[in-house]
Design a protein around this motif. Structure first.
Motif, short mmCIF file in Angstrom:
data_model
loop_
_atom_site.label_atom_id
_atom_site.label_comp_id
_atom_site.label_asym_id
_atom_site.label_seq_id
_atom_site.Cartn_x
_atom_site.Cartn_y
_atom_site.Cartn_z
N SER A 36 0.86 -1.18 0.00
CA SER A 36 0.00 0.00 0.00
C SER A 36 0.90 1.23 0.00
O SER A 36 2.11 1.13 -0.14
N ALA A 37 0.30 2.39 0.15
CA ALA A 37 1.07 3.63 0.22
C ALA A 37 1.71 3.74 1.60
O ALA A 37 1.29 3.06 2.54
N THR A 42 -2.09 8.46 1.50
CA THR A 42 -3.41 8.49 0.86
C THR A 42 -4.28 9.59 1.48
O THR A 42 -4.99 10.30 0.77
N GLU A 124 0.60 4.61 -3.83
CA GLU A 124 1.13 3.28 -4.15
C GLU A 124 2.16 3.39 -5.29
O GLU A 124 3.18 2.72 -5.29
N PHE A 189 -4.52 -1.44 -3.86
CA PHE A 189 -5.56 -0.39 -3.77
C PHE A 189 -6.09 0.03 -5.14
O PHE A 189 -7.19 0.54 -5.25
N ARG A 203 -11.10 2.54 0.68
CA ARG A 203 -10.04 2.68 1.68
C ARG A 203 -9.64 1.31 2.21
O ARG A 203 -10.48 0.42 2.33
N SER A 204 -8.38 1.15 2.50
CA SER A 204 -7.79 -0.13 2.93
C SER A 204 -7.80 -1.17 1.82
O SER A 204 -7.68 -2.37 2.07
N GLY A 205 -7.95 -0.69 0.57
CA GLY A 205 -8.16 -1.61 -0.56
C GLY A 205 -7.00 -2.53 -0.88
O GLY A 205 -7.18 -3.49 -1.62
N SER A 206 -5.81 -2.29 -0.33
CA SER A 206 -4.73 -3.20 -0.71
C SER A 206 -4.90 -4.58 -0.06
O SER A 206 -4.36 -5.56 -0.57
N ASP A 207 -5.67 -4.68 1.01
CA ASP A 207 -6.01 -6.02 1.55
C ASP A 207 -6.78 -6.79 0.47
O ASP A 207 -6.55 -7.97 0.22
N1 ASP Z 1 -3.41 3.32 0.67
C1 ASP Z 1 -4.81 2.95 0.69
C2 ASP Z 1 -5.52 3.59 1.87
O1 ASP Z 1 -4.90 4.31 2.65
C3 ASP Z 1 -5.02 1.48 0.66
C4 ASP Z 1 -4.55 0.72 1.86
O2 ASP Z 1 -3.88 1.27 2.74
O3 ASP Z 1 -4.84 -0.48 1.93
O4 ASP Z 1 -6.70 3.42 2.01
#
Ligand code: ASP
Ligand code: ADP
Ligand code: MG
Length: 462
Positions: A36-37, A42, A124, A189, A203-207
């Motif tokens: 992720s970033a 982000t 990212e 993400f 948000r949190s999309g890299s999971d």
């Molecule tokens: N960088 C993105 C976010 O802050 C994705 C992630 O962290 O999973 O939402």
């Protein structure tokens, strides 16, 4: 393996990440990495992108670009000193692109969902080449790919897009051969539509990216590396004695993440579950801790309630009117009006008299929901719509609740004893979740009371 924002926050963190990857690489494991970033980036991009159309000048752009430059160049120098001449210009070029897009947003005084997604993907884009170089620096061959290049194609729903079914095939085609002789480092993400427009997965999309990639390559396991030892009985920022759970089912984690547990993206279980792939959540800063294992059917567990989540930023919408009694189609009118405006409904409850339907939605969707429902009042389909922002939702989760009588009684007795007023209750038919709504100021206390009631901080014989 996916590494989150805190795990890649600076060069010393990245050194830990590379230690972990090196160890598995040496063992002979084939690895795909999703990053992720860096922590906070982000958020910085969202802040500037949303503010630019309204700002009178573009003076905020340069300081942001400068701070991203300093942070990423410092990270690069620390994590891959031999690659400064190779990766430095890539970072510079991406910063120039970002600079130009931000100016365009300001000049046009418009941020479309499409341009917002493109801007957000830069966190990212800036980091992944650094991780690739850090692996090379240790002699591990790597290939850096953006989400689209890795085969993540999505719906065009910007800001909250979903993977299309043919991702499996695309990911396998793109990564199958790469995996044999190098470690792909994939920007999490982000994905793209079938026509190549950049999208983000929420948000949190890299999971979610990690799970899509894992399903595509038929991984043996999907590992989510984060900054806590695993999935806990509750948010450790609300409950200081929250405990790490060794094992959870896919269903339980889905319920937890749908109801706001910030530890995982809500859709990230689905691809893993479809392929029956074991998911582990582990701590980058404490890699010897076994973490949490997520499987289809967990070993038998006597605990009825396993975890609690708390969502603060929600609003309730109460739709009243005797007209609703016995009239088919009212629910349809309400839900299609909301769906047309993409308002996501988290909880629903309807009294048996049918004179009232209560909904819980994300607080940020409230203005749009109000607009969407106003015509129903005008047309006489419902009498009134009453909103309340001062609410919080709590979800009680555990597949052991299925068929176990008395859990609801215990929950609401404990809350009543503490004088906490429950405004709405909802239980899904899967019975793995009972959720309820309280006044916002009562939210953390409600979680505390139930964490104690069900003795969640005490380890069972799991
Ligand atoms: N960088 C993105 C976010 O802050 C994705 C992630 O962290 O999973 O939402
Ligand atoms: P990452 O950057 O690794 O994706 P996140 O910040 O997205 O990490 O998610 C990890 C954080 O989620 C933890 O630091 C913790 O504060 C929070 N969190 C909320 N609820 C839970 C829970 N039930 N279990 C574990 N962590 C939780
Ligand atoms: Mg996260």
């Amino acid at each position: 393996m996916k590494f989150g924002g805190t795990s890649v926050a600076d060069a010393p963190c990245i050194a830990r990440v590379v230690d972990i990857l090196e160890q598995h690489h040496k063992q002979g494991d084939e690895l795909a990495v999703v990053v992720s970033a860096q922590r906070g980036v982000t958020d910085q991009l969202i802040e500037i992108a949303t503010k630019l159309p309204e700002s009178k000048d573009a003076s905020a752009i340069e300081p942001l670009i400068q701070s991203l430059r300093t942070r990423h160049m410092t990270t690069l120098k620390g994590a891959a000193p031999d690659y400064i001449n190779e990766v430095g210009p890539i970072i510079e070029e991406r910063l120039r692109d970002l600079h130009n897009i931000l100016h365009a947003v300001h000049n046009l005084r418009e941020l479309t969902p499409r341009s917002k997604d493109y801007i957000l993907s830069y966190g990212e884009r800036l980091l992944a080449p650094i991780i690739g170089a850090a692996l090379e620096e240790r002699g591990i061959p790597s290939v850096v790919l953006d989400g689209c290049e890795a085969g993540i194609v999505t719906t065009p729903q910007h800001g909250e897009s979903t993977a299309l079914p043919d991702c499996d095939e695309r990911v396998r085609r793109r990564l199958g051969a790469v995996l044999k002789n190098s470690v792909p480092v994939i920007m999490g993400f982000m994905g793209c539509t079938t026509t190549g427009i950049v999208t983000t997965l929420g948000r949190s999309g890299s999971d979610y990216s990690a799970s899509i990639i894992g399903a595509g390559i038929d991984a043996n396991e999907i590992w989510i590396w984060t900054d806590v030892d695993g999935i806990m009985t509750s948010d450790p920022r609300v409950i200081n004695d929250a405990r790490v759970m060794p094992e959870l089912s896919y269903l339980e984690v889905m319920e937890l993440s749908f109801f706001g547990a910030k530890v995982m993206h809500p859709r990230s279980i689905e691809p893993a579950m479809r392929k029956n792939i074991l998911v582990r959540v582990k701590n980058t800063f404490n890699p010897s801790h076994p973490g949490t294992t997520i499987v289809r059917n967990q070993k038998r567990d006597d605990r009825v309630v396993k975890a609690l989540t708390y969502i603060e930023r929600v609003a309730s919408v109460n739709i009243n009117g005797a007209q609703m009694i016995g009239r088919p189609g009212v629910a349809r009118a309400i839900f299609s009006a909301l769906a047309d405006r993409e308002v996501n409904v988290m909880m629903i409850s309807q009294g048996s008299s049918e004179a009232n339907i209560s909904l819980i939605i994300d607080e940020s969707h409230l203005p749009v929901a109000t607009e969407a429902l106003a015509p129903l009042v005008k047309q006489g389909i419902v009498r009134e719509v009453i909103e309340n922002r001062n609410v919080a939702a709590v979800a009680v989760i555990g597949s052991g609740m299925v068929g176990a009588p008395g859990t609801g009684g215990r929950i609401f007795t404990a809350l009543g004893r503490e004088g906490i007023n429950v405004m709405m209750i909802s239980q899904g038919s899967c019975e793995a979740n009972i959720s309820f709504v309280v006044r916002q100021e009562d939210g953390p206390r409600a979680v505390r009371v139930l964490h104690d009631e069900f003795r969640l901080s005490e380890a069972s014989d799991e």
